[in-house]
Design an enzyme around this catalytic site. Sequence first.
Site, PDB file in Angstrom:
ATOM      1  NE  ARG A  63      -2.972   0.478   3.276  1.00 21.14           N
ATOM      2  CZ  ARG A  63      -2.357   0.903   4.382  1.00 21.14           C
ATOM      3  NH1 ARG A  63      -1.791   2.097   4.410  1.00 21.14           N
ATOM      4  NH2 ARG A  63      -2.324   0.152   5.453  1.00 21.14           N
ATOM      5  CE1 TYR A 116     -11.466  15.867 -16.410  1.00 22.23           C
ATOM      6  CE2 TYR A 116     -11.441  15.664 -14.029  1.00 22.23           C
ATOM      7  CZ  TYR A 116     -11.734  15.149 -15.269  1.00 22.23           C
ATOM      8  OH  TYR A 116     -12.296  13.905 -15.361  1.00 22.23           O
TER       9      TYR A 116
HETATM   10  C1  LIG Z   1      -8.990  13.490 -16.810  1.00 24.98           C
HETATM   11  C2  LIG Z   1      -8.405  14.681 -16.176  1.00 24.98           C
HETATM   12  C3  LIG Z   1      -8.257  14.770 -14.784  1.00 24.98           C
HETATM   13  C4  LIG Z   1      -8.757  13.680 -13.862  1.00 24.98           C
HETATM   14  O1  LIG Z   1      -8.050  12.493 -14.080  1.00 24.98           O
HETATM   15  P1  LIG Z   1      -8.679  11.033 -13.834  1.00 24.98           P
HETATM   16  O2  LIG Z   1      -7.553  10.131 -14.204  1.00 24.98           O
HETATM   17  O3  LIG Z   1      -9.884  10.900 -14.709  1.00 24.98           O
HETATM   18  O4  LIG Z   1      -9.043  10.949 -12.399  1.00 24.98           O
HETATM   19  C5  LIG Z   1      -7.673  15.906 -14.263  1.00 24.98           C
HETATM   20  N1  LIG Z   1      -7.250  16.913 -15.052  1.00 24.98           N
HETATM   21  C6  LIG Z   1      -7.359  16.866 -16.390  1.00 24.98           C
HETATM   22  C7  LIG Z   1      -6.888  18.002 -17.217  1.00 24.98           C
HETATM   23  C8  LIG Z   1      -7.943  15.754 -16.995  1.00 24.98           C
HETATM   24  O5  LIG Z   1      -8.087  15.711 -18.326  1.00 24.98           O
END
Ligand SMILES: *Cc1c(COP(=O)(O)O)cnc(C)c1O
Length: 391
Positions: A63, A116
């Site tokens: 972990r 995002y």
């Molecule tokens: C997809 C994405 C995230 C989140 O990532 P996950 O792997 O889906 O949790 C964060 N920032 C950006 C710019 C992304 O495209």
Amino acid sequence: MSESADGPSSAHPTPPFTKRTLAAQAMGHVDPVTRAVVAPLHVSTTFLRDPDNGYSSGFSYARPDNATTREAEAVIAMLEEAEAGAMLFGSGMAAATAVFSALEPGDHIVAPLVMYWALKRWLQQEAPRRGWGLDFVAMDDLDALRAAIRPGTTKLVWVETPGNPLWTITDIAAAAEIAHAAGARLAIDSTAASPIHTRPLRLGADIVMHSATKILNGHSDVVAGVLASARADGFWERIGAIRAGGGAILGPFEAYLLMRSLRTLPLRVAAQSASAADLARRFSAHPRVASVLYPGLPGDPGHAVAARQMEGGFGFMLSIRVAAGEEAAIATAARVRLWKRATSLGGVESLIEHRASVEGPGTPCPPDLLRLSVGIEHVDDLFADLDVALG
Ligand SMILES: *Cc1c(COP(=O)(O)O)cnc(C)c1O
């Protein structure tokens, strides 16, 4: 693990090879026992203690850390020029939220208006519960950033560049100067830039984050996230404790797949970004496209900064605004045959998405916008398919 009795240096190349070379060979790893040129997949959750109760291998339990994940982290740290190394998480969200979770109650965060969507929503929900101050600013406006900062209280400036889904560009070096002058850290979500196009730590950022689900893995078959840090300071240690305590580390199978993908990252980014630039140019002249959002276009508001801080291209992501409006945009996405109508980005297959439908109320994303993630298909096929779909 990779280190043998004769030490890691025997397995790792020593001259200053290029990143492309180091990535292709996964840092030159050779298994000390079998001489295999591909690192083994370590699935063990537990590791033998020494007779004196120590853990001379450096591993105790899977972990907090695992050997396969460390292999992929070493490649990413090399690509990001991260002195303190990299940490892989079970998703991009797990990586990003670990950074915020290392803050204290009362700390103030400045984040971008264009970022995002799921992370913005998480911040809005969690900030009041955790006692963080939170302000969103137009990060391409440095005066707005300066005005939002509360010296001594602002502890983290979060930047995403290019910022999803408008591909807004933020000047990382300038943001670092502003953040540091106020005693705040600067973290960059560099998912859309990739380590190939931008080196945020070299530009002054403290932490760089990627959704490794996207271009780093690039084959739409792993969910992962990563952080890389300029310094092994107390904040970085706290993030490590959050990963270990929260059980957020990436599992070895996913790390193995990611490791395989990282070998071709420079090639994929070069091909995908070249096609994206070509499509941006072609759709700029398309009668049914009102505008193209892509920092590689000379007329793009972020172009001057992007040309300064991005290397080797402007990325594999662009958006188009459909001249006839929202319904026409949705209908266009319904008509494509080659582009895949799906969320996510950075994979070898090209994706198209009506982004406002995903983000819902309050989004800065215009309703007529289609987000395009450009893969490795032939660019003429990609253009022709969308050209027909635009009608
Ligand atoms: C997809 C994405 C995230 C989140 O990532 P996950 O792997 O889906 O949790 C964060 N920032 C950006 C710019 C992304 O495209």
